[in-house]
Design a protein around this motif. Structure first.
Motif, mmCIF file in Angstrom:
data_model
loop_
_atom_site.group_PDB
_atom_site.id
_atom_site.type_symbol
_atom_site.label_atom_id
_atom_site.label_comp_id
_atom_site.label_asym_id
_atom_site.label_seq_id
_atom_site.Cartn_x
_atom_site.Cartn_y
_atom_site.Cartn_z
ATOM 1 N N ALA A 24 0.837 -1.203 0.000
ATOM 2 C CA ALA A 24 0.000 0.000 0.000
ATOM 3 C C ALA A 24 0.873 1.255 0.000
ATOM 4 C CB ALA A 24 -0.925 -0.014 1.220
ATOM 5 N N TYR A 25 1.949 1.216 0.749
ATOM 6 C CA TYR A 25 2.840 2.386 0.804
ATOM 7 C C TYR A 25 3.464 2.655 -0.562
ATOM 8 C CZ TYR A 25 6.468 5.542 2.452
ATOM 9 O OH TYR A 25 7.277 6.642 2.635
ATOM 10 N N LEU A 26 3.919 1.593 -1.264
ATOM 11 C CA LEU A 26 4.519 1.758 -2.591
ATOM 12 C C LEU A 26 3.497 2.294 -3.589
ATOM 13 C CD1 LEU A 26 6.711 -1.480 -2.794
ATOM 14 C CD2 LEU A 26 7.505 0.878 -2.461
ATOM 15 N N THR A 27 2.263 1.760 -3.461
ATOM 16 C CA THR A 27 1.221 2.209 -4.402
ATOM 17 C C THR A 27 0.922 3.692 -4.223
ATOM 18 O OG1 THR A 27 0.231 0.010 -4.372
ATOM 19 C CG2 THR A 27 -1.160 1.813 -5.158
ATOM 20 N N THR A 28 0.787 4.124 -2.964
ATOM 21 C CA THR A 28 0.507 5.543 -2.724
ATOM 22 C C THR A 28 1.698 6.428 -3.090
ATOM 23 O OG1 THR A 28 1.187 5.237 -0.405
ATOM 24 C CG2 THR A 28 -1.179 5.071 -0.889
ATOM 25 N N THR A 29 2.911 5.855 -2.978
ATOM 26 C CA THR A 29 4.106 6.633 -3.368
ATOM 27 C C THR A 29 4.130 6.854 -4.876
ATOM 28 O OG1 THR A 29 5.354 5.771 -1.494
ATOM 29 C CG2 THR A 29 6.620 6.673 -3.321
ATOM 30 N N VAL A 30 3.813 5.778 -5.633
ATOM 31 C CA VAL A 30 3.807 5.874 -7.106
ATOM 32 C C VAL A 30 2.758 6.876 -7.572
ATOM 33 C CG1 VAL A 30 3.354 4.592 -9.233
ATOM 34 C CG2 VAL A 30 4.748 3.564 -7.427
ATOM 35 N N THR A 31 1.653 6.932 -6.876
ATOM 36 C CA THR A 31 0.568 7.832 -7.284
ATOM 37 C C THR A 31 0.790 9.261 -6.799
ATOM 38 O OG1 THR A 31 -0.703 7.201 -5.317
ATOM 39 C CG2 THR A 31 -1.107 5.973 -7.375
ATOM 40 N N GLY A 32 1.911 9.498 -6.057
ATOM 41 C CA GLY A 32 2.251 10.847 -5.644
ATOM 42 C C GLY A 32 1.433 11.371 -4.487
ATOM 43 N N GLN A 33 0.968 10.479 -3.595
ATOM 44 C CA GLN A 33 0.177 10.897 -2.440
ATOM 45 C C GLN A 33 1.100 11.520 -1.382
ATOM 46 O OE1 GLN A 33 -3.127 10.776 -2.366
ATOM 47 N NE2 GLN A 33 -3.106 9.865 -4.455
ATOM 48 N N PRO A 34 0.530 12.431 -0.574
ATOM 49 C CA PRO A 34 1.330 13.038 0.503
ATOM 50 C C PRO A 34 1.792 11.956 1.490
ATOM 51 C CG PRO A 34 -0.675 14.306 0.120
ATOM 52 C CD PRO A 34 -0.818 13.062 -0.695
ATOM 53 N N GLU A 35 2.845 12.305 2.221
ATOM 54 C CA GLU A 35 3.432 11.329 3.151
ATOM 55 C C GLU A 35 2.441 10.879 4.214
ATOM 56 O OE1 GLU A 35 6.278 8.803 4.618
ATOM 57 O OE2 GLU A 35 6.329 9.997 2.786
ATOM 58 N N ILE A 36 1.635 11.814 4.695
ATOM 59 C CA ILE A 36 0.685 11.460 5.744
ATOM 60 C C ILE A 36 -0.338 10.444 5.270
ATOM 61 C CG2 ILE A 36 -0.822 13.422 5.171
ATOM 62 C CD1 ILE A 36 -0.188 11.902 8.630
ATOM 63 N N TRP A 37 -0.756 10.585 3.967
ATOM 64 C CA TRP A 37 -1.729 9.619 3.415
ATOM 65 C C TRP A 37 -1.070 8.264 3.143
ATOM 66 C CZ3 TRP A 37 -6.660 10.066 3.847
ATOM 67 C CH2 TRP A 37 -7.256 11.310 3.931
ATOM 68 N N ARG A 38 0.191 8.345 2.689
ATOM 69 C CA ARG A 38 0.873 7.069 2.441
ATOM 70 C C ARG A 38 0.965 6.245 3.732
ATOM 71 N NH1 ARG A 38 6.178 8.959 -0.626
ATOM 72 N NH2 ARG A 38 5.631 10.968 0.317
ATOM 73 N N LEU A 39 1.324 6.907 4.839
ATOM 74 C CA LEU A 39 1.447 6.180 6.106
ATOM 75 C C LEU A 39 0.071 5.727 6.613
ATOM 76 C CD1 LEU A 39 4.105 8.395 7.932
ATOM 77 C CD2 LEU A 39 4.436 6.135 6.893
#
Length: 306
Positions: A24-39
């Motif tokens: 989930a963290y990698l997916t949100t990182t690829v999509t350019g989500q903010p750090e707070i949302w990635r975590l």
């Protein structure tokens, strides 16, 4: 043999949770989500997967418990039903005993004493007790059917019936068996007759001889006197002097106790080496019609005696 190492279930759940969280963290990182949302999303998905795993495991364990409880419940139901069935059967049997003419205490004493047989003793005692109980059960069944038979010469029935008689004992002897009365059984039988006479029982014995001249035989007279001394009413009859009605049926030994049971013996073929006649079979008959015929037959024979 190669030993397979099994990963503990907790580590499996933790590994799956970490993998899903990282994915989930990698997916949100690829999509350019903010750090707070990635975590947040990574922790949420990892936690949700862990909860799902625990719930799945809980559901599986609950199913096993329900299956075990169902099986245990069925076993307990069978056990309880079997216990109540045995109790009902015991209650029914005890009710039958109480409703019968037999003494209840004697039957319960038999059952109680039987349960103590074989405890700590040799196997042969258990086998002997089992055989005696089976024999007694068969005797009760045969008496209910109207007739019981015993191969050979009986000892117990004769003495027990004599000791149980309350009104009368009417006996015939078709052979002047002078060797029988000095035997142990003969003496016990005479003692039992003496005790019966003391109780007020009328005892009659008819000796039937082959020829009239035997009526004056000293041995026959001695046997008759020994019975009379005990209080037994004795008569002797010769075969040729018997009335025609008494000769319609074969002449054989029988004893009628209280007008309710006929004790009969069937002789076997003897030889010159046998000291006295051999008994092939002993029969107890309680059929009303047959006993009534034996009573009438004895009275006819008794009237012909002297």
């Amino acid at each position: 043999m190669e030993r397979t190492t099994r990963i503990p279930p907790f580590l499996q759940k933790a590994a799956i949770t970490v993998i899903l969280g990282c994915a989930a963290y990698l997916t949100t990182t690829v999509t350019g989500q903010p750090e707070i949302w990635r975590l947040t999303i990574s922790i949420f998905i990892g936690g949700a997967s862990l909860i799902v795993q625990f719930m799945t495991d809980f559901d599986r364990r609950l199913g096993v418990v329900e299956s075990s409880l169902t099986s245990h419940s069925e076993d307990m139901k069978k056990l309880v039903d079997g216990g109540f069935s045995r109790i009902n059967e015991a209650t029914r049997l005890f009710g039958l005993v109480e409703g019968s003419a037999l003494r209840t205490d004697a039957v319960t004493q038999l059952v109680r004493n039987a349960t103590e047989i074989g405890v700590g003793g040799p196997d042969i005692i258990y086998g002997f007790a089992q055989a005696e109980i089976s024999r007694l059960a068969q005797l009760m069944k045969d008496l209910h059917g109207g007739q019981a038979a015993y191969d050979g010469e009986d000892h117990d029935w004769l003495l027990t019936l004599t000791g149980s008689a309350a009104v009368s004992i009417d006996a015939t002897s078709t052979a002047m068996d002078t060797d029988f009365w000095p035997t142990e059984l003969g003496r016990r039988y005479l003692r039992a007759q003496r005790e019966a006479i003391k109780r007020g029982v009328r005892v009659r014995r008819l000796f039937i001889v082959a020829h009239p001249e035997l009526l004056q035989d000293e041995r026959i007279k001695a046997v008759c006197r020994s019975h009379e001394d005990l209080g037994v009413e004795v008569r002797v009859a010769a075969m040729c002097t018997l009335p025609p009605a008494a000769m319609l049926d074969p002449v054989f030994d029988f004893i009628v106790f209280d007008g309710g049971v006929s004790y009969e013996v069937s002789p076997a073929l003897g030889s010159e080496h046998t000291p006295r006649p051999v008994v092939a079979k002993t029969t107890l008959d309680v059929r009303e019609g047959l006993v009534r015929d034996r009573v009438h037959r004895f009275n006819d024979l008794w009237e012909a005696g002297q």
